[in-house]
Design a protein around this motif. Structure first.
Motif, short mmCIF file in Angstrom:
data_model
loop_
_atom_site.label_atom_id
_atom_site.label_comp_id
_atom_site.label_asym_id
_atom_site.label_seq_id
_atom_site.Cartn_x
_atom_site.Cartn_y
_atom_site.Cartn_z
N PHE A 22 0.84 -1.21 0.00
CA PHE A 22 0.00 0.00 0.00
C PHE A 22 0.87 1.26 0.00
O PHE A 22 0.35 2.37 0.01
CB PHE A 22 -0.88 0.07 1.26
CG PHE A 22 -1.85 -1.07 1.41
CD1 PHE A 22 -2.29 -1.79 0.31
CD2 PHE A 22 -2.33 -1.41 2.67
CE1 PHE A 22 -3.20 -2.83 0.46
CE2 PHE A 22 -3.24 -2.45 2.83
CZ PHE A 22 -3.67 -3.16 1.73
N ALA A 23 2.19 1.09 0.03
CA ALA A 23 3.10 2.21 0.27
C ALA A 23 2.93 3.35 -0.72
O ALA A 23 2.92 4.53 -0.33
CB ALA A 23 4.55 1.72 0.27
N ALA A 24 2.82 3.04 -2.00
CA ALA A 24 2.75 4.10 -3.01
C ALA A 24 1.51 4.98 -2.82
O ALA A 24 1.59 6.21 -2.93
CB ALA A 24 2.76 3.51 -4.42
N GLN A 25 0.38 4.36 -2.52
CA GLN A 25 -0.85 5.13 -2.32
C GLN A 25 -0.72 6.06 -1.12
O GLN A 25 -1.11 7.22 -1.18
CB GLN A 25 -2.04 4.18 -2.13
CG GLN A 25 -2.41 3.41 -3.40
CD GLN A 25 -3.31 2.23 -3.08
OE1 GLN A 25 -2.83 1.15 -2.76
NE2 GLN A 25 -4.60 2.43 -3.18
N MET A 26 -0.19 5.54 -0.01
CA MET A 26 -0.05 6.35 1.19
C MET A 26 0.99 7.46 0.99
O MET A 26 0.76 8.61 1.36
CB MET A 26 0.35 5.48 2.38
CG MET A 26 0.46 6.27 3.68
SD MET A 26 0.93 5.26 5.11
CE MET A 26 2.66 4.92 4.75
N TYR A 256 3.40 5.66 10.83
CA TYR A 256 4.52 6.45 11.34
C TYR A 256 5.85 6.09 10.69
O TYR A 256 6.72 6.95 10.56
CB TYR A 256 4.61 6.31 12.86
CG TYR A 256 3.46 6.96 13.60
CD1 TYR A 256 3.19 8.32 13.46
CD2 TYR A 256 2.63 6.21 14.43
CE1 TYR A 256 2.13 8.91 14.14
CE2 TYR A 256 1.57 6.78 15.11
CZ TYR A 256 1.32 8.13 14.95
OH TYR A 256 0.26 8.72 15.62
N GLN A 257 6.00 4.82 10.28
CA GLN A 257 7.25 4.49 9.59
C GLN A 257 7.30 5.18 8.24
O GLN A 257 8.35 5.67 7.81
CB GLN A 257 7.45 2.98 9.48
CG GLN A 257 6.59 2.24 8.49
CD GLN A 257 7.09 2.31 7.05
OE1 GLN A 257 8.28 2.56 6.81
NE2 GLN A 257 6.19 2.11 6.11
N GLY A 258 6.15 5.26 7.55
CA GLY A 258 6.10 5.96 6.27
C GLY A 258 6.27 7.46 6.43
O GLY A 258 6.92 8.12 5.62
N ALA A 259 5.70 8.00 7.50
CA ALA A 259 5.84 9.43 7.78
C ALA A 259 7.30 9.77 8.10
O ALA A 259 7.82 10.82 7.66
CB ALA A 259 4.94 9.82 8.94
N PRO A 271 2.28 15.05 6.55
CA PRO A 271 0.85 15.25 6.86
C PRO A 271 0.25 13.96 7.41
O PRO A 271 -0.41 13.19 6.69
CB PRO A 271 0.27 15.63 5.49
CG PRO A 271 1.13 14.92 4.50
CD PRO A 271 2.52 14.88 5.11
N ILE A 272 0.44 13.72 8.69
CA ILE A 272 0.07 12.45 9.34
C ILE A 272 -1.40 12.09 9.13
O ILE A 272 -1.72 10.95 8.74
CB ILE A 272 0.37 12.51 10.85
CG1 ILE A 272 1.88 12.62 11.10
CG2 ILE A 272 -0.21 11.27 11.55
CD1 ILE A 272 2.65 11.36 10.82
N GLU A 273 -2.30 13.03 9.38
CA GLU A 273 -3.72 12.69 9.34
C GLU A 273 -4.20 12.37 7.93
O GLU A 273 -5.06 11.50 7.74
CB GLU A 273 -4.55 13.80 9.98
CG GLU A 273 -4.33 13.91 11.48
CD GLU A 273 -4.39 12.56 12.20
OE1 GLU A 273 -5.34 11.79 11.96
OE2 GLU A 273 -3.47 12.27 12.99
N ALA A 274 -3.67 13.05 6.94
CA ALA A 274 -4.04 12.74 5.55
C ALA A 274 -3.58 11.34 5.18
O ALA A 274 -4.29 10.58 4.52
CB ALA A 274 -3.43 13.77 4.60
N MET A 275 -2.39 10.97 5.65
CA MET A 275 -1.85 9.64 5.37
C MET A 275 -2.63 8.57 6.14
O MET A 275 -2.88 7.49 5.62
CB MET A 275 -0.37 9.60 5.73
CG MET A 275 0.49 10.53 4.85
SD MET A 275 2.19 10.71 5.45
CE MET A 275 2.86 9.07 5.11
#
Length: 286
Positions: A22-26, A256-259, A271-275
């Motif tokens: 799902f990484a690319a979408q997030m 959080y790892q992606g952020a 942008p934590i909440e959007a992600m």
């Protein structure tokens, strides 16, 4: 997604297979929400051709790249510098290309877990004792980060005992002497833990409805975390919730790892909440 132009910075995920990611979408949702001229895409590659791909990235318009199975250990051979946590863990999932062209390795898997536990679970890492079921990729990242951030004690078990023994040895040697091996099926030390972790993958996929921890070992006075977030509540979490315990799934760990990756690649607040909402939307569509 922003229009791709000559100034667009690229990020790619190196691994094989990647169809489940799902990484690319997030990530792309995060870039758009933050107004970043970046694009994230997939590159399926294994250890055999990893060196060629990494070398090519050095000469292209990349801000860095992400790494997943089976390349997290092998990629270290092709990097110029390693962050202290990454070096101790012996694996990297995030690489930054500096303005000077150096490739610097980080590992945000453990960071994502720690931030989720602290922010979403209100767990003070250095005040607790942990029992972890599973010593594979997720378990290794979680337990290594716990040791790095001051966990009192970490009991580790796995059906593959050589894996859990190796992780215990690595933690005690590279981080702090806080890890203890527990034989497969021996849950006698669970009662000594304040936090119980499931990093085994049991409870998801073909193992939905299964719990690696017998119900008689569950206590309402403990905190239960499962690295899985699809389903949102595995049987491990459902049984703990039924007993009256506090529970948390792995959505925040992934978020959080992606952020943290965005922080490393851009130096900006993600942008934590959007992600978070994007991840929830993806799961609801499955």
């Amino acid at each position: 997604m922003a229009k791709v132009d000559i100034n667009t910075k690229m990020i790619t995920l190196l691994g094989d297979p990647l169809k489940q990611s799902f990484a690319a979408q997030m990530q792309n949702c995060g870039y758009e929400a933050a107004g970043l001229n970046m694009i994230y895409f997939y590159t399926e590659v294994n250890n055999e051709h990893l060196a060629d791909v990494v070398n090519g990235i050095r000469y292209m318009n990349f801000a860095g790249f992400a790494v997943t199975k089976p390349n997290k250990v092998k990629v270290l051979e092709y990097l110029d510098e390693l962050d202290p946590l990454c070096k101790k863990m012996g694996a990297s999932n995030t690489v930054v290309k500096t303005p000077e062209g150096k490739l610097v390795g980080y590992n945000t898997d453990g960071i994502g877990f720690i931030r989720s536990m602290e922010r979403d679970g209100n767990v003070k890492i250095d005040e607790n004792t942990y029992f972890c079921i599973g010593s594979g990729g997720a378990g290794r990242a979680m337990c290594s980060a716990l040791a790095y951030y001051g966990a009192k004690k970490i009991y580790i078990t796995d059906v593959f005992e050589e894996s859990s023994k190796a992780l215990v040895e690595d933690i005690n040697k590279n981080f702090a002497p806080v890890a203890e091996f527990c034989p497969a099926g021996d849950f006698s030390k669970v009662k000594e833990a304040t936090v119980v972790l499931n990093a085994s993958g049991i409870g998801m996929g073909s193992h939905i409805g299964e719990n690696p921890l017998p119900k008689e070992f569950i206590s309402k006075d403990q905190f239960y975390f499962d690295a899985c977030y699809n389903p949102a509540k595995t049987q491990f979490l459902l049984d703990a919730e039924e007993a009256g315990a506090t529970i948390l799934n792995g959505l925040g760990m992934s978020l959080y790892q992606g952020a943290a990756q965005i922080e490393y690649w851009t130096g900006q607040e993600p942008p934590i909440e959007a992600m978070r909402q994007k991840l929830l939307d993806i799961i609801s569509e499955k």
